[in-house]
Design an enzyme around this catalytic site. Structure first.
Site, PDB file in Angstrom:
ATOM      1  N   PRO A  70       0.758  -1.209   0.174  1.00 15.14           N
ATOM      2  CA  PRO A  70      -0.132   0.001   0.133  1.00 15.14           C
ATOM      3  C   PRO A  70       1.005   1.182   0.034  1.00 15.14           C
ATOM      4  O   PRO A  70       2.013   1.365   0.827  1.00 15.14           O
ATOM      5  CB  PRO A  70      -0.703  -0.250   1.196  1.00 15.14           C
ATOM      6  CG  PRO A  70      -0.600  -1.485   1.827  1.00 15.14           C
ATOM      7  CD  PRO A  70       0.632  -2.014   1.025  1.00 15.14           C
ATOM      8  N   GLU A  71       0.494   2.274  -0.728  1.00 16.02           N
ATOM      9  CA  GLU A  71       1.121   3.347  -0.934  1.00 16.02           C
ATOM     10  C   GLU A  71       0.323   4.537  -0.592  1.00 16.02           C
ATOM     11  O   GLU A  71      -0.730   4.270   0.185  1.00 16.02           O
ATOM     12  CB  GLU A  71       1.706   3.816  -2.379  1.00 16.02           C
ATOM     13  CG  GLU A  71       2.358   2.704  -3.127  1.00 16.02           C
ATOM     14  CD  GLU A  71       3.177   3.176  -4.430  1.00 16.02           C
ATOM     15  OE1 GLU A  71       3.100   4.270  -4.770  1.00 16.02           O
ATOM     16  OE2 GLU A  71       3.620   2.021  -4.836  1.00 16.02           O
TER      17      GLU A  71
END
Ligand SMILES: [Zn+2]
Length: 258
Positions: free
Chosen positions: A2-3
């Site tokens: 996840p960014e």
């Protein structure tokens, strides 16, 4: 992994479901996370993003920091039916439960986070391309690797860094110190637009990202270069290439990214 847009999505969704709710009990199913904390009875006061981490702030001054790393995800359930694989943590709230699911077990939860309520500064929000250029002037590394520096750009990962450089028409292999003021302005503008749009699309699902309610994101349908090797460039029709930049797979159009 996840960014920023995925973690921001989780924070927004968590605010919808757990603000003001009391935590009844915590079950730690993986001893790697450490002993369960003593916060039963406290209600959630706020949820904030700190770079790629989710911080849960409880009344009474207690804060947790959840870092999902490679494969961690959070799931909110109000209806407990099916068994869930790779479960590492269950937080029982008044009216629902929050699960940490993580096949590779790299996610961490700091049950005693002392960083305070604010997150790290967002370098793109500052609208200060001159500052970006000053910082880059001392760096030999490729501009793509520079954008992946988590101290400077918390939350920017490989996928969005590549998309930002494509939108700004800057070659990811260029040394950061050679990027001009005008190009930094384009990069900052592209970063703000792409990250905002990706949050609206609830992130990018190319492998295992799911939002708090188990749904995939939608930004993967709007990616211009990521995972499009050999495909036509949406801007000039040229061929998109994949190359390693500082050990990370990187996609760009050699014709229109200079
Ligand atoms: Zn092109």
């Amino acid at each position: 992994m996840p960014e920023l847009p995925e973690v921001e999505t989780l924070c927004r969704q968590l605010r919808q479901v757990i603000l003001g709710r009391r935590l009844l009990s915590v079950e730690v199913l993986d001893e790697r996370l450490g002993p369960p904390p003593a916060v039963a009875g406290l209600a959630v006061r706020q949820v904030v993003r700190r770079g790629k981490a989710v911080a849960l702030l409880f009344h009474g001054g207690v804060a947790w920091k959840i870092h999902l790393r490679m494969t961690g995800r959070l799931l909110w359930e109000t209806d407990y039916g099916l068994p869930v694989d790779h479960l590492r943590l269950i937080c029982h709230f008044d009216g629902g439960r929050l699960l940490l699911i993580d096949p590779r077990r790299f996610a961490t939860v700091d049950f005693d986070d002392e960083a305070g309520p604010s997150g790290p500064p967002d370098p793109f929000a500052a609208e200060d391309p001159a500052g970006l250029r000053r910082e880059a002037a001392r760096r030999r590394l490729p501009v793509k690797a520079f954008l992946l520096d988590q101290r400077l750009f918390p939350g920017i990962g490989n996928i969005y860094a590549g998309e930002i450089l494509f939108a700004a028409a800057v070659d990811p292999r260029r040394p950061a110190r050679d990027v001009t003021q005008e190009e930094w302005e384009r990069i900052a503008r592209a970063a703000r637009a792409i990250l905002r749009e990706a949050v609206r699309a609830r992130g990018t699902t190319v492998s295992d990202w799911r939002d708090l309610f188990g749904r995939p994101g939608e930004y993967q349908h709007r990616l211009k270069v990521y995972d499009r090797r050999g495909g036509p460039c949406p801007r000039c029709g040229g061929e998109i290439v994949r190359e390693k930049v500082c050990g990370r797979g990187s996609y760009h159009c050699p014709r229109c990214q200079r």
